[in-house]
Every structure is written in C-alpha cells, then in structure tokens.
Design a protein around this motif. Structure first.
Motif, PDB file in Angstrom:
ATOM      1  N   GLN A   1       0.835  -1.216   0.000  1.00 33.90           N
ATOM      2  CA  GLN A   1       0.000   0.000   0.000  1.00 33.90           C
ATOM      3  C   GLN A   1       0.864   1.260   0.000  1.00 33.90           C
ATOM      4  O   GLN A   1       0.608   2.210  -0.734  1.00 33.90           O
ATOM      5  N   ALA A   2       1.902   1.242   0.848  1.00 34.90           N
ATOM      6  CA  ALA A   2       2.806   2.406   0.892  1.00 34.90           C
ATOM      7  C   ALA A   2       3.509   2.589  -0.446  1.00 34.90           C
ATOM      8  O   ALA A   2       3.684   3.713  -0.925  1.00 34.90           O
ATOM      9  N   CYS A   3       3.887   1.481  -1.055  1.00 35.44           N
ATOM     10  CA  CYS A   3       4.604   1.551  -2.324  1.00 35.44           C
ATOM     11  C   CYS A   3       3.690   2.064  -3.440  1.00 35.44           C
ATOM     12  O   CYS A   3       4.097   2.922  -4.240  1.00 35.44           O
ATOM     13  N   ALA A   4       2.459   1.570  -3.470  1.00 40.15           N
ATOM     14  CA  ALA A   4       1.499   2.064  -4.467  1.00 40.15           C
ATOM     15  C   ALA A   4       1.260   3.562  -4.271  1.00 40.15           C
ATOM     16  O   ALA A   4       1.192   4.327  -5.249  1.00 40.15           O
ATOM     17  N   ALA A   5       1.179   4.006  -3.025  1.00 33.62           N
ATOM     18  CA  ALA A   5       0.978   5.437  -2.747  1.00 33.62           C
ATOM     19  C   ALA A   5       2.171   6.256  -3.236  1.00 33.62           C
ATOM     20  O   ALA A   5       2.007   7.323  -3.848  1.00 33.62           O
ATOM     21  N   ALA A   6       3.385   5.766  -2.973  1.00 38.41           N
ATOM     22  CA  ALA A   6       4.590   6.493  -3.399  1.00 38.41           C
ATOM     23  C   ALA A   6       4.690   6.557  -4.918  1.00 38.41           C
ATOM     24  O   ALA A   6       5.036   7.602  -5.488  1.00 38.41           O
ATOM     25  N   CYS A   7       4.378   5.445  -5.574  1.00 38.15           N
ATOM     26  CA  CYS A   7       4.414   5.409  -7.041  1.00 38.15           C
ATOM     27  C   CYS A   7       3.372   6.355  -7.627  1.00 38.15           C
ATOM     28  O   CYS A   7       3.648   7.086  -8.592  1.00 38.15           O
ATOM     29  N   GLY A   8       2.178   6.345  -7.064  1.00 34.25           N
ATOM     30  CA  GLY A   8       1.109   7.219  -7.555  1.00 34.25           C
ATOM     31  C   GLY A   8       1.492   8.682  -7.390  1.00 34.25           C
ATOM     32  O   GLY A   8       1.291   9.509  -8.288  1.00 34.25           O
ATOM     33  N   SER A   9       2.069   8.987  -6.235  1.00 37.39           N
ATOM     34  CA  SER A   9       2.458  10.374  -5.945  1.00 37.39           C
ATOM     35  C   SER A   9       3.557  10.844  -6.898  1.00 37.39           C
ATOM     36  O   SER A   9       3.522  11.978  -7.413  1.00 37.39           O
TER      37      SER A   9
END
Lengths: 138, 138, 138, 138
Positions: free
Chosen positions: D89-97
C-alpha cells in the motif's frame, strides 16, 4: 530500447557516462544485487546448519555493494572518477568473492549456480569499466 | 553501553571484528550516511541553480557508499578482509570527495559545514580501520 | 545538540517536519534498522538449523523497511503526508512482527532481546508520528 | 526464462510466493526504483530553480520505498503477509504520488515521461498483488 536506456539518454548531463560499458555495468550490478539477495534467502531456507553461513555472508555483502555501485552509476551528472574507480574495485572484489563461494555449491544448489554466474558477469563488467575509467579519467 | 555495542557483543562470532576501530568505523559510516542524505535534501531545497549540483551528487554517492559499508561492517561473521579493505578505500574516497565539496560552502550553509565535519571523521575512521585490516588480515 | 539535530535545524525547508516526533521517529528507525541487521547476522551465525529462519526473515524485512522510512524522513522538503503515513504503518507492522518473533528467543539469545526492544520502540515511534500526521496533514 | 525467474524457482521455500503477480510486482519495483533514481539525477542536472524540487523529492521517496519492497519480495521464505500488504500500500501510494508529479513535466522532459510510466505500472502491480494478498492470506 529499454526504459533504463531511454532515461539515461534523456539526461541533460555529460556524454562520457553514456558509453556502452557504463550502462552494461549498471545493468550487471542491478541484476547481481537482486540475484544475490534471492540466493541469500534461498540459502537461509536450505537450513543446512553452518555449511551455508559463508555463502549467506558473501551474498549479502555483494548485494549491498552492487546496490551502492548501481546507485552511483545511476547518477550521470559530474561523477567523481576517483570514487567511481575505487568503488568498481570493491564491487569486483565482492562479486569475485561471492562467485568463488557459490561455485563450491553450484552442483548441489541451482540458486548458487545462477548466483555464481551473475557474480562473474558483474565482476567482469566492473573490471572493464574500472580499467576504462582509470585510463581516461583519473 | 549503547544498543549497537550490546548487540555486537552478543554475536556468537569472531572476536576480531569486535575491536574498537571496527565499531568506531561502523558508527562513523551510519552517522555520515544520514548527515549526507540530510545535506542533499537541504541542498535541493536551497534551489540555488546549479551551484549545488556537484554537492548533491557527492552527498548522495557518499550516503550510498557509507550505507553499504555500514551494512558490511554490521556482519561480523566471517568477513572477507580483501572485500572489506577495498570497500573502506572506496568509502574513504567518497567521504573525502564530499567533504572537499561541502567545505567550499561551509561558511555560507550550516548543513554543508556539519556534513563536511561528518565526512572528514568517517574518512579517517575508514582509513584507520583499512590500514589495520591490511596489516593484519589481507 | 547532536549532529542529526543540527543538520535538520539548518535545513531551509518547512518547520512542520522539525517537531520532536519526527526526529524521534527518524532516530528510532535508524537504530532499529541497524540492530535488526546485526541480529540477522547473529542469527545466521548461531546456525541453529531452521529454528531462526523466521527471525532472520523478520529482521531483514524490518531493516529494509526501517531504512526506507529513515530515508523518507530524512527529507524534510515537501513531504507527501499520504505516503509518509502509509509508510509509517508498514514500518510499525514490520517492527511489531520482528519484535514478536525476537521476543520468543529473548531469554535464550541476548541479540534477540536487544532487537525486540529496539523494534518495540520503533513501532511506537512510527505509530505516534503516524497518528499525528493523520490528524493534521492528510 | 530469465535469471530472476530461475533463481526464484530454485528456492526451497513455499510455492505461494512464486505466482505470476509476485514476480511481476518484484520486477516492477526493481525497474521503478532504478528509473526514479535516474529521473532524480536528471532533475537535479536540469537546474531549473525550485520547479523540480517536488519532483526530486517524489523520485527519491519512490526509489527508497520501491527498493524496500523489492527487498522484501526477494525473500520468499515465510513472508508476513500483513507486513507485505501494508508495504504494498505504501509503495502504491509512493508510485502514484511520483507519477502525478512527473506527469506535470512529461511533455517538457522525456525523463519525467518515462518515469511517470514506470511509476504507474508499479502502482498497478503493487495494487494487484496487495489485493490478492489481502483476500487470500491476511
């Protein structure tokens, strides 16, 4: 052209870091770091007492040093060639050391065979770029 | 006794990695990596055109190499002294290179002054452990 | 005032990242990553068959996630609070998971006792900063 | 079959980590980390005042979190699915950002266009593996 190649070519910086040896070494470091990490985990999972302790150690050192080398080679703005050259020597040493250990188990364990292969390739890529760097830039 | 000291002392492995120079170098690398990362971010935030581009580059290379050195020194089981020695040379070179760059801005920017100090300390700790390692173990 | 504190204070960026919880969490992550790496190496060196395999796994995951969290918290320019919050949750989960595993061996192995302690502290620091971040910034 | 695939298949551990989504996510994280690091260096080299400061920040956070995720996914022995899920979840958030920021500059700078693409792919791979993990294992 793959994505890594594309992004290095779109960099506004100096051309000297974009020759084939630089990219080949960067790719070898990335691949070797990853394979060493997988081999370390596989060696831990083998649970063969202390037989694989030195292999786990070599794998993890090699992964850490390949990671650092890949990070440094990822930055093509204004490299300090003296640092790059010293790091390539350390990386070649770590790859050679890990390959030698993995080769001892290569017939018994496929992950060690694959890992030794990746380490030898990376050792050579580091040595090749290092000697080129030494002759032209240091 | 701090926690890092405690955990190194409770390791079942060899005593040679537990001498004061090893721990001092490990702590210097950890501190230097962290300070370099902070200095890089501060330099980016200064937004001073390309004046700090080489400083950001040196900071990030130094952080990556100090990180790798700290990782390798964290493992006290069966080090390969040839790899350790080569890595300490690369780390000292990276610290020296970053210190030299940061010293140019040290009067103007406090983060560069603090960073240069951490780099010089780490450079010396790496050189000290490296020469000890060379004489006894390689 | 230590060097990490000094360099964060000399950053030209935003004050919100300079409150005590941020620095405390950064320091807890740095310490926990290091202690977990040492514990992993000590567990490998114990060579106790597969008894410590899950502990090595938890240690290494926790070290990797604490490292990433420390890197993100080292950058105080314009954090993306949604990313920071999600990462703090992952880091607290990794610390809790590693602590639970290490606590099972804490009476027998001092390195696991010290590691469990560092993990619990970091778990709490991440939870504290995460809940503060959630209430004020997301 | 590439080397990463080969080494994962030769691991003595559990089969659940060897399904296609796991490998696809690991490869996406490795590629995205590398591309983000290159984009950060290219953005620094552009020297466009503070226009790219948030992009450099997003790139470096994303690289750190993708690195950690790749490290965790490299270990297929006994994953803690709760930790894996939170990290994805954290990784998806960082990639999206990072993708969102890079997309703002994609027409002007090729490295940002390539980076946004890598980030969106990784965001989707993390989300896909995360939702699978959540449904079967947590």
């Amino acid at each position: 052209m793959n994505r890594l190649d594309l992004i290095l070519k779109s960099h506004p910086g100096h051309a000297e870091t974009q020759h084939p040896g630089w990219l080949a070494c960067l790719e070898a470091c990335l691949s070797c770091a990853q394979v060493c990490r997988s081999c370390a985990d596989a060696c831990v999972a083998e649970a063969k007492g202390d037989m694989l302790t030195p292999c786990i150690r070599r794998n993890m050192d090699c992964a850490a040093i390949c990671d650092a080398t890949a990070q440094v080679l990822s930055r093509t703005s204004q490299p300090d060639w003296r640092v790059v050259t010293a790091l390539l020597q350390a990386c070649a040493a770590a790859c050679g050391s890990c390959a030698t250990e993995c080769e001892r188990h290569a017939q018994m364990m496929e992950h060690c065979r694959v890992c030794a292969e990746a380490c030898r390739e990376c050792e050579q890529a580091c040595a090749a770029l290092g000697s080129k760097a030494k002759s032209c830039c240091c």
